[in-house]
Design a protein around this motif. Sequence first.
Motif, PDB file in Angstrom:
ATOM      1  N   GLY A  57       5.330 -16.544   5.492  1.00  0.00           N
ATOM      2  CA  GLY A  57       5.937 -15.433   4.742  1.00  0.00           C
ATOM      3  C   GLY A  57       7.283 -15.234   4.879  1.00  0.00           C
ATOM      4  O   GLY A  57       8.070 -15.313   5.958  1.00  0.00           O
ATOM      5  N   ARG A  58       8.290 -14.797   3.804  1.00  0.00           N
ATOM      6  CA  ARG A  58       9.686 -14.955   3.884  1.00  0.00           C
ATOM      7  C   ARG A  58       9.897 -13.463   3.065  1.00  0.00           C
ATOM      8  O   ARG A  58      10.993 -13.493   2.209  1.00  0.00           O
ATOM      9  N   SER A  59       9.302 -12.376   3.476  1.00  0.00           N
ATOM     10  CA  SER A  59       9.735 -11.147   2.932  1.00  0.00           C
ATOM     11  C   SER A  59      10.571 -10.588   3.437  1.00  0.00           C
ATOM     12  O   SER A  59      11.086 -10.940   4.658  1.00  0.00           O
ATOM     13  N   ASN A  60      11.593  -9.729   2.991  1.00  0.00           N
ATOM     14  CA  ASN A  60      12.797  -9.138   3.466  1.00  0.00           C
ATOM     15  C   ASN A  60      12.235  -8.122   4.735  1.00  0.00           C
ATOM     16  O   ASN A  60      13.118  -7.899   5.580  1.00  0.00           O
ATOM     17  N   HIS A  67       5.749 -20.569   3.425  1.00  0.00           N
ATOM     18  CA  HIS A  67       5.648 -19.712   2.209  1.00  0.00           C
ATOM     19  C   HIS A  67       4.548 -20.375   1.287  1.00  0.00           C
ATOM     20  O   HIS A  67       3.934 -21.500   1.553  1.00  0.00           O
ATOM     21  N   SER A  68       4.587 -19.744   0.134  1.00  0.00           N
ATOM     22  CA  SER A  68       3.550 -20.272  -0.924  1.00  0.00           C
ATOM     23  C   SER A  68       3.678 -21.652  -1.414  1.00  0.00           C
ATOM     24  O   SER A  68       2.833 -22.276  -1.806  1.00  0.00           O
ATOM     25  N   ARG A  69       5.007 -22.056  -1.303  1.00  0.00           N
ATOM     26  CA  ARG A  69       5.467 -23.677  -1.814  1.00  0.00           C
ATOM     27  C   ARG A  69       5.134 -24.584  -0.660  1.00  0.00           C
ATOM     28  O   ARG A  69       5.665 -25.655  -0.709  1.00  0.00           O
ATOM     29  N   VAL A 112       1.606 -12.691   5.480  1.00  0.00           N
ATOM     30  CA  VAL A 112       1.007 -13.122   4.059  1.00  0.00           C
ATOM     31  C   VAL A 112       0.364 -11.943   3.190  1.00  0.00           C
ATOM     32  O   VAL A 112       0.879 -11.736   2.130  1.00  0.00           O
ATOM     33  N   GLY A 113      -0.593 -11.601   3.781  1.00  0.00           N
ATOM     34  CA  GLY A 113      -1.487 -10.602   2.760  1.00  0.00           C
ATOM     35  C   GLY A 113      -2.607 -11.117   2.491  1.00  0.00           C
ATOM     36  O   GLY A 113      -3.064 -10.907   1.140  1.00  0.00           O
ATOM     37  N   ARG A 114      -3.446 -12.170   3.022  1.00  0.00           N
ATOM     38  CA  ARG A 114      -4.416 -12.870   2.408  1.00  0.00           C
ATOM     39  C   ARG A 114      -5.437 -12.969   3.592  1.00  0.00           C
ATOM     40  O   ARG A 114      -5.187 -13.760   4.548  1.00  0.00           O
ATOM     41  N   ALA A 115      -6.816 -12.410   3.176  1.00  0.00           N
ATOM     42  CA  ALA A 115      -7.603 -12.056   4.154  1.00  0.00           C
ATOM     43  C   ALA A 115      -8.105 -13.452   5.049  1.00  0.00           C
ATOM     44  O   ALA A 115      -8.510 -14.369   4.191  1.00  0.00           O
ATOM     45  N   GLY A 129      -0.994  -9.454   8.821  1.00  0.00           N
ATOM     46  CA  GLY A 129      -1.569  -9.134   7.655  1.00  0.00           C
ATOM     47  C   GLY A 129      -2.405  -7.789   7.854  1.00  0.00           C
ATOM     48  O   GLY A 129      -3.157  -7.537   8.779  1.00  0.00           O
ATOM     49  N   ILE A 130      -2.322  -7.158   6.538  1.00  0.00           N
ATOM     50  CA  ILE A 130      -3.395  -6.163   6.559  1.00  0.00           C
ATOM     51  C   ILE A 130      -4.036  -6.206   5.141  1.00  0.00           C
ATOM     52  O   ILE A 130      -3.461  -6.166   4.087  1.00  0.00           O
ATOM     53  N   ASN A 131      -5.370  -6.261   5.146  1.00  0.00           N
ATOM     54  CA  ASN A 131      -6.246  -6.706   4.176  1.00  0.00           C
ATOM     55  C   ASN A 131      -7.439  -5.969   4.115  1.00  0.00           C
ATOM     56  O   ASN A 131      -8.123  -5.760   5.267  1.00  0.00           O
ATOM     57  N   MET A 188       2.256  -0.897  16.880  1.00  0.00           N
ATOM     58  CA  MET A 188       3.731  -1.287  17.407  1.00  0.00           C
ATOM     59  C   MET A 188       4.653  -0.988  16.271  1.00  0.00           C
ATOM     60  O   MET A 188       5.711  -0.501  16.605  1.00  0.00           O
ATOM     61  N   THR A 189       4.140  -0.786  15.033  1.00  0.00           N
ATOM     62  CA  THR A 189       5.292  -0.565  13.885  1.00  0.00           C
ATOM     63  C   THR A 189       5.593   0.834  14.260  1.00  0.00           C
ATOM     64  O   THR A 189       6.971   1.063  14.084  1.00  0.00           O
ATOM     65  N   ILE A 190       4.518   1.456  14.386  1.00  0.00           N
ATOM     66  CA  ILE A 190       4.739   2.974  14.122  1.00  0.00           C
ATOM     67  C   ILE A 190       5.394   3.417  15.795  1.00  0.00           C
ATOM     68  O   ILE A 190       6.707   4.256  15.689  1.00  0.00           O
TER      69      ILE A 190
HETATM   70  P1  NDP Z   1       4.898 -10.208   0.768  1.00  0.00           P
HETATM   71  O1  NDP Z   1       3.920  -9.950  -0.435  1.00  0.00           O
HETATM   72  O2  NDP Z   1       6.223  -9.512   0.594  1.00  0.00           O
HETATM   73  O3  NDP Z   1       5.087 -11.524   1.186  1.00  0.00           O
HETATM   74  C1  NDP Z   1       4.028 -12.237   1.552  1.00  0.00           C
HETATM   75  C2  NDP Z   1       4.767 -13.779   1.859  1.00  0.00           C
HETATM   76  O4  NDP Z   1       3.529 -14.574   1.950  1.00  0.00           O
HETATM   77  C3  NDP Z   1       5.600 -14.334   0.846  1.00  0.00           C
HETATM   78  O5  NDP Z   1       6.633 -14.769   1.550  1.00  0.00           O
HETATM   79  C4  NDP Z   1       4.666 -15.362   0.110  1.00  0.00           C
HETATM   80  O6  NDP Z   1       5.302 -16.654  -0.225  1.00  0.00           O
HETATM   81  C5  NDP Z   1       3.775 -15.759   1.244  1.00  0.00           C
HETATM   82  N1  NDP Z   1       2.308 -16.299   0.722  1.00  0.00           N
HETATM   83  C6  NDP Z   1       1.610 -15.785  -0.292  1.00  0.00           C
HETATM   84  N2  NDP Z   1       0.567 -16.516  -0.534  1.00  0.00           N
HETATM   85  C7  NDP Z   1       0.812 -17.557   0.563  1.00  0.00           C
HETATM   86  C8  NDP Z   1       0.107 -18.893   0.787  1.00  0.00           C
HETATM   87  N3  NDP Z   1      -1.038 -19.145   0.126  1.00  0.00           N
HETATM   88  N4  NDP Z   1       0.405 -19.731   1.671  1.00  0.00           N
HETATM   89  C9  NDP Z   1       1.600 -19.499   2.284  1.00  0.00           C
HETATM   90  N5  NDP Z   1       2.411 -18.185   2.147  1.00  0.00           N
HETATM   91  C10 NDP Z   1       1.894 -17.484   1.199  1.00  0.00           C
HETATM   92  O7  NDP Z   1       4.226  -9.404   2.080  1.00  0.00           O
HETATM   93  P2  NDP Z   1       4.873  -8.512   3.129  1.00  0.00           P
HETATM   94  O8  NDP Z   1       5.670  -9.475   3.936  1.00  0.00           O
HETATM   95  O9  NDP Z   1       5.283  -7.175   2.905  1.00  0.00           O
HETATM   96  O10 NDP Z   1       3.457  -8.254   4.164  1.00  0.00           O
HETATM   97  C11 NDP Z   1       2.688  -9.433   4.550  1.00  0.00           C
HETATM   98  C12 NDP Z   1       1.597  -8.625   5.142  1.00  0.00           C
HETATM   99  O11 NDP Z   1       1.940  -7.831   6.360  1.00  0.00           O
HETATM  100  C13 NDP Z   1       0.663  -7.697   4.139  1.00  0.00           C
HETATM  101  O12 NDP Z   1      -0.685  -7.877   4.241  1.00  0.00           O
HETATM  102  C14 NDP Z   1       1.231  -6.512   4.579  1.00  0.00           C
HETATM  103  O13 NDP Z   1       0.164  -5.434   4.202  1.00  0.00           O
HETATM  104  C15 NDP Z   1       1.287  -6.581   5.831  1.00  0.00           C
HETATM  105  N6  NDP Z   1       2.346  -5.572   6.686  1.00  0.00           N
HETATM  106  C16 NDP Z   1       1.839  -5.205   7.806  1.00  0.00           C
HETATM  107  C17 NDP Z   1       2.621  -4.403   8.567  1.00  0.00           C
HETATM  108  C18 NDP Z   1       2.355  -3.931  10.011  1.00  0.00           C
HETATM  109  O14 NDP Z   1       2.684  -2.711  10.405  1.00  0.00           O
HETATM  110  N7  NDP Z   1       1.015  -4.234  10.535  1.00  0.00           N
HETATM  111  C19 NDP Z   1       3.844  -3.703   7.994  1.00  0.00           C
HETATM  112  C20 NDP Z   1       4.262  -4.605   6.934  1.00  0.00           C
HETATM  113  C21 NDP Z   1       3.567  -5.417   6.233  1.00  0.00           C
HETATM  114  P3  NDP Z   1       6.402 -16.755  -1.598  1.00  0.00           P
HETATM  115  O15 NDP Z   1       7.771 -16.168  -0.834  1.00  0.00           O
HETATM  116  O16 NDP Z   1       6.616 -18.046  -1.721  1.00  0.00           O
HETATM  117  O17 NDP Z   1       5.768 -15.974  -2.600  1.00  0.00           O
END
Ligand code: NDP
Length: 284
Positions: A163-166, A187-189, A207-210, A228-230, A263-265
């Motif tokens: 995962g590479r979100s900000n 990441h996804s690629r 990632v966000g994929r169960a 992840g939270i799914n 822990m986030t909270i």
């Molecule tokens: P984003 O959707 O912004 O980012 C998801 C990342 O996963 C992207 O970088 C994406 O790649 C990558 N990804 C998607 N599919 C695949 C795959 N098949 N293989 C590899 N990488 C993949 O999500 P967030 O970062 O905001 O959140 C991620 C998860 O964390 C979510 O489930 C969210 O609910 C959870 N979360 C939990 C928190 C907590 O307190 N526990 C706080 C914040 C988030 P690409 O960049 O190439 O698209």
Amino acid sequence: MIIDGKQISQSLKDAMKIEVDALAEQYGRRPCLMVIIVGNNPASRSYVRGKIKATEYCGFDGHLVELPEDVSEATLLAEIDKLNNDPLVDGILVQLPLPKHISEDKVIAAISAEKDVDGFHPENVARLWLNQHCILPCTPKGIIELLDQAGVEIAGKKAVVIGRSNIVGKPVAKLLLDRNATVTIAHSRTKDLAAVCREADILVAAVGRAKMVTAEYVKPGAAVIDVGINRTEDGKLVGDVDYEAVLPVAGAITPVPGGVGPMTITMLMRNTIECFLNRENKKA
Ligand code: NDP
């Protein structure tokens, strides 16, 4: 070893409660966190309830500001401005996501950087990457704290962050790098993700994929952090990691729920205290 985020969070909050009472004595006021919520998104409501509960538990001042779904961007920005200028407010959090007619980027940038308890303001993000003093984003900060509390060595280890979100992936990778891990961001690629992940001593899935991370992704003995939270079809909360399959392989693992989430909270509370102290010390 199961890394019990709930229990670690609880003991950190208990310590903060005592610290906050001492701060109130010393400074004549308590840290104050203001949380703004727009609309009625059930998931956002639930997150906000958890944040307010923790705020009360730790003995902070502050409260929830509720705005309707159709509130204008200008009204929300004016509310933020009011809180920016309130000398008694230390932390401001606007619960995301926002309705489509409001620019999240504008809202994040409108919060004063010194009150940005989420650590999302561009100034805090830039400072993080420049190794300057900043407010760290809560989830990444909580992940490092979990690893430390569980006694997982970071320096010199190989870490893979999926995962590479900000808000999660990139800052977690930066914090692991700062602790002298050798870090790969996947990441996804990413080609052959399982093979990349099997190299990791520390594997963070954001990632966000169960149940995407199965046992074949995990090097025996690795520490696995599930961000992840799914929701499954039957409404159950699950992470990105297939917990039952990975548990026998991993050296340490965080459950969902009860791992990174609490822990986030807790780090939000920590950031509020840090903002309070930064502001009070500036006055001195
Ligand atoms: P984003 O959707 O912004 O980012 C998801 C990342 O996963 C992207 O970088 C994406 O790649 C990558 N990804 C998607 N599919 C695949 C795959 N098949 N293989 C590899 N990488 C993949 O999500 P967030 O970062 O905001 O959140 C991620 C998860 O964390 C979510 O489930 C969210 O609910 C959870 N979360 C939990 C928190 C907590 O307190 N526990 C706080 C914040 C988030 P690409 O960049 O190439 O698209």
